[in-house]
Design a protein around this motif. Structure first.
Motif, PDB file in Angstrom:
ATOM      1  N   VAL A 159      16.012   7.843  -3.215  1.00 43.64           N
ATOM      2  CA  VAL A 159      14.976   7.819  -4.763  1.00 43.64           C
ATOM      3  C   VAL A 159      13.435   8.719  -3.691  1.00 43.64           C
ATOM      4  CG1 VAL A 159      13.315   6.290  -5.110  1.00 43.64           C
ATOM      5  CG2 VAL A 159      15.940   5.040  -4.122  1.00 43.64           C
ATOM      6  N   SER A 160      13.261   9.233  -4.998  1.00 43.97           N
ATOM      7  CA  SER A 160      11.640   9.698  -4.872  1.00 43.97           C
ATOM      8  C   SER A 160      11.422   9.871  -3.652  1.00 43.97           C
ATOM      9  CB  SER A 160      11.284  10.058  -5.916  1.00 43.97           C
ATOM     10  OG  SER A 160      10.215  10.324  -6.014  1.00 43.97           O
ATOM     11  N   SER A 161      11.138  11.129  -2.854  1.00 44.16           N
ATOM     12  CA  SER A 161      10.020  10.666  -2.078  1.00 44.16           C
ATOM     13  C   SER A 161       8.818  10.538  -1.848  1.00 44.16           C
ATOM     14  CB  SER A 161       9.982  12.599  -1.331  1.00 44.16           C
ATOM     15  OG  SER A 161       9.371  12.887  -2.237  1.00 44.16           O
ATOM     16  N   THR A 162       8.440  10.156  -3.079  1.00 43.48           N
ATOM     17  CA  THR A 162       6.701   9.562  -3.457  1.00 43.48           C
ATOM     18  C   THR A 162       7.301   8.321  -3.815  1.00 43.48           C
ATOM     19  OG1 THR A 162       5.588  11.757  -4.512  1.00 43.48           O
ATOM     20  CG2 THR A 162       4.611   9.623  -4.912  1.00 43.48           C
ATOM     21  N   VAL A 163       7.960   7.830  -4.455  1.00 48.02           N
ATOM     22  CA  VAL A 163       7.915   6.406  -4.452  1.00 48.02           C
ATOM     23  C   VAL A 163       8.480   6.091  -2.961  1.00 48.02           C
ATOM     24  CG1 VAL A 163       9.474   4.435  -4.570  1.00 48.02           C
ATOM     25  CG2 VAL A 163       8.548   6.687  -6.433  1.00 48.02           C
ATOM     26  N   SER A 164       9.043   6.301  -1.875  1.00 50.03           N
ATOM     27  CA  SER A 164       9.735   6.506  -0.752  1.00 50.03           C
ATOM     28  C   SER A 164       8.612   5.617   0.311  1.00 50.03           C
ATOM     29  CB  SER A 164      10.517   7.316  -0.008  1.00 50.03           C
ATOM     30  OG  SER A 164      11.599   7.167  -1.374  1.00 50.03           O
ATOM     31  N   ALA A 165       7.911   6.633  -0.416  1.00 49.16           N
ATOM     32  CA  ALA A 165       7.117   7.636   0.958  1.00 49.16           C
ATOM     33  C   ALA A 165       5.491   6.006   0.835  1.00 49.16           C
ATOM     34  CB  ALA A 165       6.171   8.234   0.419  1.00 49.16           C
ATOM     35  N   ILE A 166       5.356   5.373  -0.061  1.00 50.03           N
ATOM     36  CA  ILE A 166       4.511   4.319  -0.556  1.00 50.03           C
ATOM     37  C   ILE A 166       4.793   2.720   0.153  1.00 50.03           C
ATOM     38  CG2 ILE A 166       3.107   2.645  -1.485  1.00 50.03           C
ATOM     39  CD1 ILE A 166       3.647   4.948  -4.305  1.00 50.03           C
ATOM     40  N   PRO A 167       5.416   3.056   0.360  1.00 58.86           N
ATOM     41  CA  PRO A 167       5.690   1.481   1.132  1.00 58.86           C
ATOM     42  C   PRO A 167       5.789   1.659   2.546  1.00 58.86           C
ATOM     43  CG  PRO A 167       8.140   1.483  -0.064  1.00 58.86           C
ATOM     44  CD  PRO A 167       6.661   2.637  -0.781  1.00 58.86           C
ATOM     45  N   ILE A 168       5.911   2.703   3.104  1.00 56.43           N
ATOM     46  CA  ILE A 168       6.099   3.248   5.143  1.00 56.43           C
ATOM     47  C   ILE A 168       4.714   3.178   5.037  1.00 56.43           C
ATOM     48  CG2 ILE A 168       6.655   5.337   5.997  1.00 56.43           C
ATOM     49  CD1 ILE A 168       9.296   5.580   4.682  1.00 56.43           C
ATOM     50  N   VAL A 169       3.739   4.108   4.099  1.00 57.02           N
ATOM     51  CA  VAL A 169       2.236   4.717   4.009  1.00 57.02           C
ATOM     52  C   VAL A 169       1.485   2.850   4.390  1.00 57.02           C
ATOM     53  CG1 VAL A 169       0.027   5.465   2.961  1.00 57.02           C
ATOM     54  CG2 VAL A 169       2.339   6.834   3.789  1.00 57.02           C
ATOM     55  N   THR A 170       2.106   2.018   3.347  1.00 57.93           N
ATOM     56  CA  THR A 170       1.199   0.374   3.212  1.00 57.93           C
ATOM     57  C   THR A 170       1.837   0.082   4.147  1.00 57.93           C
ATOM     58  OG1 THR A 170       1.976   0.917   1.184  1.00 57.93           O
ATOM     59  CG2 THR A 170       0.627  -0.803   1.544  1.00 57.93           C
ATOM     60  N   GLY A 171       2.631   0.026   4.932  1.00 59.55           N
ATOM     61  CA  GLY A 171       3.699  -1.081   6.019  1.00 59.55           C
ATOM     62  C   GLY A 171       2.552  -0.115   7.239  1.00 59.55           C
ATOM     63  N   ILE A 172       1.974   0.841   7.565  1.00 55.44           N
ATOM     64  CA  ILE A 172       2.385   1.557   9.304  1.00 55.44           C
ATOM     65  C   ILE A 172       0.063   1.078   9.049  1.00 55.44           C
ATOM     66  CG2 ILE A 172       1.389   3.698   9.795  1.00 55.44           C
ATOM     67  CD1 ILE A 172       4.002   5.188   9.119  1.00 55.44           C
ATOM     68  N   LEU A 173      -0.289   1.483   7.580  1.00 57.92           N
ATOM     69  CA  LEU A 173      -1.443   1.386   7.044  1.00 57.92           C
ATOM     70  C   LEU A 173      -1.772  -0.976   8.005  1.00 57.92           C
ATOM     71  CD1 LEU A 173      -2.139   2.310   4.358  1.00 57.92           C
ATOM     72  CD2 LEU A 173      -3.316   2.874   6.174  1.00 57.92           C
ATOM     73  N   ILE A 174      -0.653  -1.347   7.091  1.00 56.75           N
ATOM     74  CA  ILE A 174      -0.974  -2.818   7.775  1.00 56.75           C
ATOM     75  C   ILE A 174      -0.599  -2.971   9.483  1.00 56.75           C
ATOM     76  CG2 ILE A 174       0.431  -5.281   7.428  1.00 56.75           C
ATOM     77  CD1 ILE A 174       0.565  -4.418   4.505  1.00 56.75           C
ATOM     78  N   LEU A 231       0.845  -4.189  -4.211  1.00 56.16           N
ATOM     79  CA  LEU A 231       1.598  -4.478  -5.653  1.00 56.16           C
ATOM     80  C   LEU A 231       1.512  -4.435  -6.839  1.00 56.16           C
ATOM     81  CD1 LEU A 231       1.761  -8.763  -4.173  1.00 56.16           C
ATOM     82  CD2 LEU A 231       3.695  -6.586  -4.328  1.00 56.16           C
ATOM     83  N   GLY A 232       0.276  -3.983  -7.086  1.00 55.87           N
ATOM     84  CA  GLY A 232      -0.771  -2.978  -8.228  1.00 55.87           C
ATOM     85  C   GLY A 232       0.320  -2.357  -8.397  1.00 55.87           C
ATOM     86  N   LEU A 233       0.588  -1.684  -7.396  1.00 52.71           N
ATOM     87  CA  LEU A 233       1.482   0.367  -7.947  1.00 52.71           C
ATOM     88  C   LEU A 233       1.953   0.012  -8.812  1.00 52.71           C
ATOM     89  CD1 LEU A 233       1.256   2.774  -8.814  1.00 52.71           C
ATOM     90  CD2 LEU A 233       1.604   2.707  -5.448  1.00 52.71           C
ATOM     91  N   PHE A 234       3.077  -1.033  -7.249  1.00 52.08           N
ATOM     92  CA  PHE A 234       4.665  -1.752  -7.549  1.00 52.08           C
ATOM     93  C   PHE A 234       4.914  -2.176  -9.246  1.00 52.08           C
ATOM     94  CE2 PHE A 234       8.118  -3.696  -6.552  1.00 52.08           C
ATOM     95  CZ  PHE A 234       9.520  -3.027  -6.364  1.00 52.08           C
ATOM     96  N   THR A 262       4.190 -10.159 -10.322  1.00 51.47           N
ATOM     97  CA  THR A 262       3.379  -8.485 -10.389  1.00 51.47           C
ATOM     98  C   THR A 262       1.803  -8.250  -9.877  1.00 51.47           C
ATOM     99  OG1 THR A 262       5.840  -7.777  -9.723  1.00 51.47           O
ATOM    100  CG2 THR A 262       4.155  -6.682  -8.545  1.00 51.47           C
ATOM    101  N   LEU A 263       2.203  -7.681 -10.761  1.00 50.47           N
ATOM    102  CA  LEU A 263       0.345  -7.293 -11.381  1.00 50.47           C
ATOM    103  C   LEU A 263      -0.413  -9.025 -11.247  1.00 50.47           C
ATOM    104  CD1 LEU A 263       0.328  -4.679 -14.283  1.00 50.47           C
ATOM    105  CD2 LEU A 263       0.317  -4.643 -11.925  1.00 50.47           C
ATOM    106  N   ILE A 264      -0.082  -9.701 -11.621  1.00 43.85           N
ATOM    107  CA  ILE A 264      -0.972 -10.942 -11.846  1.00 43.85           C
ATOM    108  C   ILE A 264      -1.571 -11.803 -10.321  1.00 43.85           C
ATOM    109  CG2 ILE A 264      -1.018 -14.260 -11.849  1.00 43.85           C
ATOM    110  CD1 ILE A 264       0.375 -12.945 -15.172  1.00 43.85           C
ATOM    111  N   ILE A 265      -0.337 -11.676  -9.032  1.00 43.27           N
ATOM    112  CA  ILE A 265      -0.233 -11.681  -7.686  1.00 43.27           C
ATOM    113  C   ILE A 265      -1.246 -10.824  -7.292  1.00 43.27           C
ATOM    114  CG2 ILE A 265       1.009 -12.129  -5.825  1.00 43.27           C
ATOM    115  CD1 ILE A 265       3.475 -12.715  -7.514  1.00 43.27           C
TER     116      ILE A 265
END
Length: 151
Positions: A58-73, A88-91, A108-111
């Protein structure tokens, strides 16, 4: 004489869809069972999702978003509500505009908005998102499979 050929090249998409649904289902169940370990579960899910995206090219940008978010968590567990709500907003916008998954994108946006409004119930809202997302993916996978078996 007319000869028609049909080449099916989207098996990887179906494979990715079922793996993504099973990962979300397992993570949603773990979040409901162990809400105190939310930062480990949510961070692990996001990193695994990013690696799954990388594995299926999948696109590297789309792949990087969850990895960076997971590392931040993992690094800042107290930022789970803000970080996961942003993810979730971006997704949700990606689901709405990119994949025409409009109902799940709107939910997803509502959640994401509910997480921002009520960060104390973040574990249950994340579990709700994961379960809705996994069930909708499994239903979509079943419908695609049924349509392919009819043809």
């Amino acid at each position: 004489m007319l000869e028609q050929y049909r080449i099916q090249i989207d098996y990887r998409t179906r494979e990715r869809q079922i793996l993504n649904a099973l990962l979300a289902l397992a993570t949603g169940c773990l979040t409901l069972i162990y809400p105190n370990f939310l930062y480990l579960i949510a961070g692990g899910y996001l990193v695994a999702l990013g690696l799954l995206f990388i594995a299926f090219r999948v696109s590297s940008t789309v792949s990087a978003i969850p990895i960076v978010t997971g590392i931040l968590i993992f690094i800042f567990p107290e930022l789970i509500p803000v970080t996961f709500a942003a993810f979730l907003g971006l997704f949700g916008f990606i689901l709405l505009f990119g994949f025409q998954f409009s109902i799940v994108g709107a939910l997803t946006l509502i959640i994401a908005l509910l997480i921002v409004a009520n960060p104390d119930s973040v574990a249950y809202l994340i579990a709700t998102f994961l379960l809705i997302y996994s069930v909708s993916n499994l239903i979509r996978f079943y419908q695609d499979w049924k349509d392919r078996s009819i043809q």
